[in-house]
Design a protein around this motif. Sequence first.
Motif, PDB file in Angstrom:
ATOM      1  N   TYR A  61     -29.651  19.069 -70.090  1.00 55.91           N
ATOM      2  CA  TYR A  61     -29.388  19.975 -68.971  1.00 55.91           C
ATOM      3  C   TYR A  61     -30.639  20.095 -68.098  1.00 55.91           C
ATOM      4  CZ  TYR A  61     -29.063  24.226 -66.262  1.00 55.91           C
ATOM      5  OH  TYR A  61     -29.116  25.118 -65.216  1.00 55.91           O
ATOM      6  N   PHE A  62     -31.762  20.335 -68.738  1.00 59.79           N
ATOM      7  CA  PHE A  62     -33.019  20.532 -68.010  1.00 59.79           C
ATOM      8  C   PHE A  62     -33.335  19.335 -67.113  1.00 59.79           C
ATOM      9  CE2 PHE A  62     -37.674  19.918 -67.928  1.00 59.79           C
ATOM     10  CZ  PHE A  62     -38.010  21.002 -67.142  1.00 59.79           C
ATOM     11  N   VAL A  63     -33.297  18.144 -67.652  1.00 60.72           N
ATOM     12  CA  VAL A  63     -33.648  16.983 -66.831  1.00 60.72           C
ATOM     13  C   VAL A  63     -32.571  16.681 -65.793  1.00 60.72           C
ATOM     14  CG1 VAL A  63     -35.230  16.008 -68.533  1.00 60.72           C
ATOM     15  CG2 VAL A  63     -32.860  15.244 -68.491  1.00 60.72           C
ATOM     16  N   SER A  64     -31.331  17.105 -66.038  1.00 59.36           N
ATOM     17  CA  SER A  64     -30.280  16.881 -65.048  1.00 59.36           C
ATOM     18  C   SER A  64     -30.496  17.714 -63.785  1.00 59.36           C
ATOM     19  CB  SER A  64     -28.895  17.161 -65.637  1.00 59.36           C
ATOM     20  OG  SER A  64     -28.661  18.551 -65.758  1.00 59.36           O
ATOM     21  N   LEU A  65     -31.294  18.753 -63.887  1.00 58.63           N
ATOM     22  CA  LEU A  65     -31.590  19.558 -62.702  1.00 58.63           C
ATOM     23  C   LEU A  65     -32.294  18.731 -61.628  1.00 58.63           C
ATOM     24  CD1 LEU A  65     -32.839  22.834 -64.430  1.00 58.63           C
ATOM     25  CD2 LEU A  65     -30.698  22.547 -63.149  1.00 58.63           C
ATOM     26  N   THR A  66     -32.960  17.654 -62.038  1.00 56.98           N
ATOM     27  CA  THR A  66     -33.693  16.820 -61.088  1.00 56.98           C
ATOM     28  C   THR A  66     -33.089  15.421 -60.954  1.00 56.98           C
ATOM     29  OG1 THR A  66     -35.259  16.169 -62.820  1.00 56.98           O
ATOM     30  CG2 THR A  66     -35.858  18.065 -61.442  1.00 56.98           C
ATOM     31  N   GLN A  67     -31.829  15.275 -61.298  1.00 52.87           N
ATOM     32  CA  GLN A  67     -31.205  13.954 -61.225  1.00 52.87           C
ATOM     33  C   GLN A  67     -30.914  13.515 -59.794  1.00 52.87           C
ATOM     34  OE1 GLN A  67     -27.544  14.170 -63.380  1.00 52.87           O
ATOM     35  NE2 GLN A  67     -26.543  15.432 -61.857  1.00 52.87           N
ATOM     36  N   GLY A  68     -30.736  14.472 -58.897  1.00 51.58           N
ATOM     37  CA  GLY A  68     -30.497  14.141 -57.500  1.00 51.58           C
ATOM     38  C   GLY A  68     -29.051  13.939 -57.118  1.00 51.58           C
ATOM     39  N   GLU A  69     -28.143  13.987 -58.082  1.00 52.79           N
ATOM     40  CA  GLU A  69     -26.709  13.848 -57.817  1.00 52.79           C
ATOM     41  C   GLU A  69     -26.024  15.136 -58.269  1.00 52.79           C
ATOM     42  OE1 GLU A  69     -25.341  11.285 -56.242  1.00 52.79           O
ATOM     43  OE2 GLU A  69     -27.277  10.270 -56.124  1.00 52.79           O
ATOM     44  N   TYR A  70     -25.392  15.800 -57.344  1.00 54.01           N
ATOM     45  CA  TYR A  70     -24.822  17.114 -57.647  1.00 54.01           C
ATOM     46  C   TYR A  70     -23.367  17.198 -57.187  1.00 54.01           C
ATOM     47  CZ  TYR A  70     -29.782  17.685 -58.169  1.00 54.01           C
ATOM     48  OH  TYR A  70     -31.082  17.494 -58.560  1.00 54.01           O
ATOM     49  N   GLY A  71     -22.610  16.176 -57.548  1.00 53.98           N
ATOM     50  CA  GLY A  71     -21.207  16.095 -57.163  1.00 53.98           C
ATOM     51  C   GLY A  71     -20.280  16.544 -58.274  1.00 53.98           C
ATOM     52  N   ALA A  72     -19.163  15.834 -58.398  1.00 54.86           N
ATOM     53  CA  ALA A  72     -18.097  16.216 -59.326  1.00 54.86           C
ATOM     54  C   ALA A  72     -18.553  16.203 -60.787  1.00 54.86           C
ATOM     55  CB  ALA A  72     -16.886  15.310 -59.141  1.00 54.86           C
ATOM     56  N   ALA A  73     -19.317  15.196 -61.188  1.00 56.11           N
ATOM     57  CA  ALA A  73     -19.774  15.126 -62.583  1.00 56.11           C
ATOM     58  C   ALA A  73     -20.696  16.300 -62.901  1.00 56.11           C
ATOM     59  CB  ALA A  73     -20.473  13.799 -62.860  1.00 56.11           C
ATOM     60  N   TYR A  74     -21.552  16.635 -61.961  1.00 60.24           N
ATOM     61  CA  TYR A  74     -22.447  17.784 -62.140  1.00 60.24           C
ATOM     62  C   TYR A  74     -21.624  19.068 -62.261  1.00 60.24           C
ATOM     63  CZ  TYR A  74     -26.491  20.823 -61.557  1.00 60.24           C
ATOM     64  OH  TYR A  74     -27.463  21.767 -61.759  1.00 60.24           O
ATOM     65  N   LEU A  75     -20.665  19.228 -61.377  1.00 59.94           N
ATOM     66  CA  LEU A  75     -19.776  20.389 -61.400  1.00 59.94           C
ATOM     67  C   LEU A  75     -19.103  20.512 -62.762  1.00 59.94           C
ATOM     68  CD1 LEU A  75     -17.996  22.664 -60.175  1.00 59.94           C
ATOM     69  CD2 LEU A  75     -16.575  20.844 -59.180  1.00 59.94           C
ATOM     70  N   ASP A  76     -18.535  19.430 -63.249  1.00 61.86           N
ATOM     71  CA  ASP A  76     -17.847  19.458 -64.543  1.00 61.86           C
ATOM     72  C   ASP A  76     -18.786  19.865 -65.677  1.00 61.86           C
ATOM     73  OD1 ASP A  76     -15.526  18.694 -63.290  1.00 61.86           O
ATOM     74  OD2 ASP A  76     -15.630  16.603 -63.955  1.00 61.86           O
ATOM     75  N   SER A  77     -19.996  19.329 -65.657  1.00 58.46           N
ATOM     76  CA  SER A  77     -20.933  19.666 -66.744  1.00 58.46           C
ATOM     77  C   SER A  77     -21.299  21.141 -66.722  1.00 58.46           C
ATOM     78  CB  SER A  77     -22.184  18.791 -66.672  1.00 58.46           C
ATOM     79  OG  SER A  77     -23.006  19.151 -65.580  1.00 58.46           O
ATOM     80  N   ARG A  78     -21.411  21.721 -65.547  1.00 51.81           N
ATOM     81  CA  ARG A  78     -21.763  23.136 -65.454  1.00 51.81           C
ATOM     82  C   ARG A  78     -20.597  24.031 -65.840  1.00 51.81           C
ATOM     83  NH1 ARG A  78     -25.589  20.177 -65.640  1.00 51.81           N
ATOM     84  NH2 ARG A  78     -27.518  20.661 -64.560  1.00 51.81           N
ATOM     85  N   LEU A  79     -19.389  23.610 -65.532  1.00 51.99           N
ATOM     86  CA  LEU A  79     -18.224  24.382 -65.961  1.00 51.99           C
ATOM     87  C   LEU A  79     -18.116  24.377 -67.491  1.00 51.99           C
ATOM     88  CD1 LEU A  79     -15.600  23.305 -63.272  1.00 51.99           C
ATOM     89  CD2 LEU A  79     -16.681  25.556 -63.517  1.00 51.99           C
ATOM     90  N   ARG A  80     -18.476  23.255 -68.108  1.00 49.97           N
ATOM     91  CA  ARG A  80     -18.447  23.184 -69.576  1.00 49.97           C
ATOM     92  C   ARG A  80     -19.395  24.212 -70.196  1.00 49.97           C
ATOM     93  NH1 ARG A  80     -18.870  17.572 -68.781  1.00 49.97           N
ATOM     94  NH2 ARG A  80     -16.828  16.622 -68.962  1.00 49.97           N
ATOM     95  N   VAL A  81     -20.524  24.446 -69.548  1.00 54.32           N
ATOM     96  CA  VAL A  81     -21.513  25.380 -70.085  1.00 54.32           C
ATOM     97  C   VAL A  81     -20.885  26.758 -70.302  1.00 54.32           C
ATOM     98  CG1 VAL A  81     -23.658  26.629 -69.547  1.00 54.32           C
ATOM     99  CG2 VAL A  81     -23.521  24.159 -69.155  1.00 54.32           C
ATOM    100  N   GLY A  82     -20.249  27.271 -69.279  1.00 54.92           N
ATOM    101  CA  GLY A  82     -19.636  28.583 -69.402  1.00 54.92           C
ATOM    102  C   GLY A  82     -18.514  28.614 -70.417  1.00 54.92           C
ATOM    103  N   ALA A  83     -17.697  27.557 -70.436  1.00 56.03           N
ATOM    104  CA  ALA A  83     -16.578  27.496 -71.377  1.00 56.03           C
ATOM    105  C   ALA A  83     -17.071  27.444 -72.821  1.00 56.03           C
ATOM    106  CB  ALA A  83     -15.691  26.291 -71.062  1.00 56.03           C
ATOM    107  N   VAL A  84     -18.127  26.692 -73.057  1.00 60.49           N
ATOM    108  CA  VAL A  84     -18.681  26.609 -74.416  1.00 60.49           C
ATOM    109  C   VAL A  84     -19.259  27.955 -74.831  1.00 60.49           C
ATOM    110  CG1 VAL A  84     -20.529  25.589 -75.809  1.00 60.49           C
ATOM    111  CG2 VAL A  84     -19.058  24.119 -74.419  1.00 60.49           C
ATOM    112  N   HIS A  85     -19.962  28.613 -73.922  1.00 61.30           N
ATOM    113  CA  HIS A  85     -20.516  29.931 -74.270  1.00 61.30           C
ATOM    114  C   HIS A  85     -19.407  30.929 -74.581  1.00 61.30           C
ATOM    115  CE1 HIS A  85     -24.431  28.691 -72.196  1.00 61.30           C
ATOM    116  NE2 HIS A  85     -24.602  28.674 -73.492  1.00 61.30           N
ATOM    117  N   LYS A  86     -18.309  30.843 -73.871  1.00 57.56           N
ATOM    118  CA  LYS A  86     -17.161  31.708 -74.164  1.00 57.56           C
ATOM    119  C   LYS A  86     -16.613  31.390 -75.557  1.00 57.56           C
ATOM    120  CE  LYS A  86     -13.407  34.242 -73.022  1.00 57.56           C
ATOM    121  NZ  LYS A  86     -12.881  34.620 -71.738  1.00 57.56           N
ATOM    122  N   ARG A  87     -16.448  30.102 -75.840  1.00 60.44           N
ATOM    123  CA  ARG A  87     -15.869  29.670 -77.111  1.00 60.44           C
ATOM    124  C   ARG A  87     -16.712  30.125 -78.296  1.00 60.44           C
ATOM    125  NH1 ARG A  87     -17.165  26.008 -80.431  1.00 60.44           N
ATOM    126  NH2 ARG A  87     -18.428  24.807 -79.010  1.00 60.44           N
TER     127      ARG A  87
END
Length: 178
Positions: free
Chosen positions: A89-115
């Motif tokens: 997650y940390f290194v992905s902050l500087t990947q430079g691509e913030y499209g659909a794949a980035y969106l999906d990974s961030r949505l997973r974060v919240g869902a996992v924390h809920k679970r």
Amino acid sequence: MRQDGFVKHETLDSLRDFVPEAAWQRRKAFVGFSAADEAILRELRPASLQYADEVMDELYARWMQFPEVSRFFSDGFVLAKVKALQRQYFVSLTQGEYGAAYLDSRLRVGAVHKRIGLSPEWFMGGYSIYLELILPRILRAFEYDRTKQAGAVTALTKLIILDQQLALVAYLNATTDK
């Protein structure tokens, strides 16, 4: 849920109903997250790779002080696995691509924390700790260029605020089906 601990794609697909691609682009526009922000974060990537393990060690040392968080790391194996995911997650902050794949990974974060049952005050507070640990390193990475320092700090702050929004949307809308 899959055996690897991630939320099923069906759940992710349903979360994308709350933040479709167009809404993600609109959120980025609203906070002013631009191509210039993406570029400065890409430029910051070598520093993020250099400091990733150090930041993870400091982050987890801090989190382990609080039983509300440390209880999720029942043994060394779990801690190592989650720490590796957090490093990604940390290194992905500087990947430079913030499209659909980035969106999906961030949505997973919240869902996992809920679970797993980690309440928002703890995972949302974690973003503050991230900023506390990262910002001095950004300043060092661009220590001879105040304009780049300001640009990198601003870009990273915008991105982390967007990440918080996505994690919270997912948390509030994720199912807890196991």
